[in-house]
Design a protein around this motif. Structure first.
Motif, PDB file in Angstrom:
ATOM      1  N   VAL A   1       0.846  -1.199   0.000  1.00  0.00           N
ATOM      2  CA  VAL A   1       0.000   0.000   0.000  1.00  0.00           C
ATOM      3  C   VAL A   1       0.881   1.249   0.000  1.00  0.00           C
ATOM      4  O   VAL A   1       2.038   1.209   0.406  1.00  0.00           O
ATOM      5  N   LYS A   2       0.294   2.329  -0.440  1.00  0.00           N
ATOM      6  CA  LYS A   2       0.976   3.619  -0.345  1.00  0.00           C
ATOM      7  C   LYS A   2       0.754   4.162   1.061  1.00  0.00           C
ATOM      8  O   LYS A   2      -0.354   4.094   1.597  1.00  0.00           O
ATOM      9  N   ALA A   3       1.813   4.709   1.630  1.00  0.00           N
ATOM     10  CA  ALA A   3       1.729   5.221   3.000  1.00  0.00           C
ATOM     11  C   ALA A   3       0.661   6.303   3.132  1.00  0.00           C
ATOM     12  O   ALA A   3      -0.073   6.324   4.122  1.00  0.00           O
ATOM     13  N   ASN A   4       0.546   7.194   2.151  1.00  0.00           N
ATOM     14  CA  ASN A   4      -0.456   8.257   2.248  1.00  0.00           C
ATOM     15  C   ASN A   4      -1.878   7.704   2.189  1.00  0.00           C
ATOM     16  O   ASN A   4      -2.779   8.244   2.831  1.00  0.00           O
ATOM     17  N   SER A   5      -2.068   6.622   1.453  1.00  0.00           N
ATOM     18  CA  SER A   5      -3.391   5.985   1.434  1.00  0.00           C
ATOM     19  C   SER A   5      -3.696   5.361   2.789  1.00  0.00           C
ATOM     20  O   SER A   5      -4.816   5.483   3.301  1.00  0.00           O
ATOM     21  N   LEU A   6      -2.697   4.703   3.387  1.00  0.00           N
ATOM     22  CA  LEU A   6      -2.901   4.103   4.707  1.00  0.00           C
ATOM     23  C   LEU A   6      -3.152   5.180   5.758  1.00  0.00           C
ATOM     24  O   LEU A   6      -4.068   5.059   6.575  1.00  0.00           O
ATOM     25  N   LYS A   7      -2.358   6.249   5.740  1.00  0.00           N
ATOM     26  CA  LYS A   7      -2.562   7.351   6.694  1.00  0.00           C
ATOM     27  C   LYS A   7      -3.964   7.919   6.563  1.00  0.00           C
ATOM     28  O   LYS A   7      -4.642   8.162   7.562  1.00  0.00           O
ATOM     29  N   THR A   8      -4.404   8.118   5.320  1.00  0.00           N
ATOM     30  CA  THR A   8      -5.741   8.661   5.087  1.00  0.00           C
ATOM     31  C   THR A   8      -6.805   7.707   5.622  1.00  0.00           C
ATOM     32  O   THR A   8      -7.737   8.131   6.305  1.00  0.00           O
ATOM     33  N   ALA A   9      -6.667   6.426   5.328  1.00  0.00           N
ATOM     34  CA  ALA A   9      -7.659   5.442   5.773  1.00  0.00           C
ATOM     35  C   ALA A   9      -7.729   5.383   7.302  1.00  0.00           C
ATOM     36  O   ALA A   9      -8.821   5.327   7.875  1.00  0.00           O
ATOM     37  N   VAL A  10      -6.584   5.417   7.969  1.00  0.00           N
ATOM     38  CA  VAL A  10      -6.567   5.393   9.434  1.00  0.00           C
ATOM     39  C   VAL A  10      -7.204   6.668   9.966  1.00  0.00           C
ATOM     40  O   VAL A  10      -8.060   6.630  10.863  1.00  0.00           O
ATOM     41  N   ALA A  11      -6.808   7.823   9.428  1.00  0.00           N
ATOM     42  CA  ALA A  11      -7.349   9.110   9.888  1.00  0.00           C
ATOM     43  C   ALA A  11      -8.857   9.184   9.665  1.00  0.00           C
ATOM     44  O   ALA A  11      -9.602   9.646  10.536  1.00  0.00           O
TER      45      ALA A  11
END
Length: 186
Positions: free
Chosen positions: A128-138
């Motif tokens: 996964v892309k880190a920014n996608s994971l950060k967005t999903a968690v946020a």
């Protein structure tokens, strides 16, 4: 950022690499201060990463890793460095009891020289892309925190205000962020 409760010498970032831990983080951090959440999410970086989806808990992964390095007679920093240097690269691959592959590298934090993360495209792992994971968690945190439904407006609110990322033009459930949000549902 490593998990402080893991036994030494393990250096592992479960907020970046372990789905079960991330789900637990979302469940327990929904009421935490926004600045603390943002600070932790920024530790995910901005490149691609591998996320372990399997059933093994973080502590079990650490224990199996320690057993592996002991079996390789690589428990001390010196013997571990020698073990890593015995490969054609600066890392080693090994398997856990569930068949997932993991990467061992040199850890740069004192007394945590065994840097561990899931291998690329391994069983029980997705890239996964880190920014996608950060967005999903946020977004998952924001849904709980504000008791709001998932929407493009909420996604862009957390992307711009919490993460300093650009807004996205649409939020179909089949894009990476939408799939990750679904995966993070506890």
């Amino acid at each position: 950022m490593h998990h402080p409760d893991l036994p030494q010498p393990i250096l592992f970032h479960p907020l970046k690499h372990h789905l079960g831990y991330i789900r637990e983080f979302i469940a327990t951090q929904a009421c935490a201060e926004e600045s603390a959440i943002i600070s932790q999410l920024k530790t995910l970086g901005s490149s691609q990463l591998d996320l372990y989806l399997g059933e093994l808990q973080v502590q079990q992964i650490a224990q199996e890793t320690i057993a592996h390095i002991r079996a390789q007679e690589a428990s001390t920093p010196a013997t571990y460095r020698l073990y890593l240097s015995g490969s054609s690269s600066d890392y080693r691959l090994f398997s856990l009891s569930d068949g997932s592959q993991w990467v061992l590298r040199w850890g740069i934090i004192e007394e945590r020289h065994v840097h561990l993360h899931p291998a690329r495209y391994s069983q029980h792992t997705i890239r996964v892309k880190a920014n996608s994971l950060k967005t999903a968690v946020a977004v998952s945190l924001a849904v709980r925190r504000y008791r709001r439904a998932l929407s493009l407006e909420l996604v862009n609110q957390v992307r711009t205000q919490w993460l300093g990322l650009t807004p996205i033009p649409a939020f179909p459930p089949n894009i990476a962020i939408g799939r990750l949000v679904q995966l993070l549902q506890c």
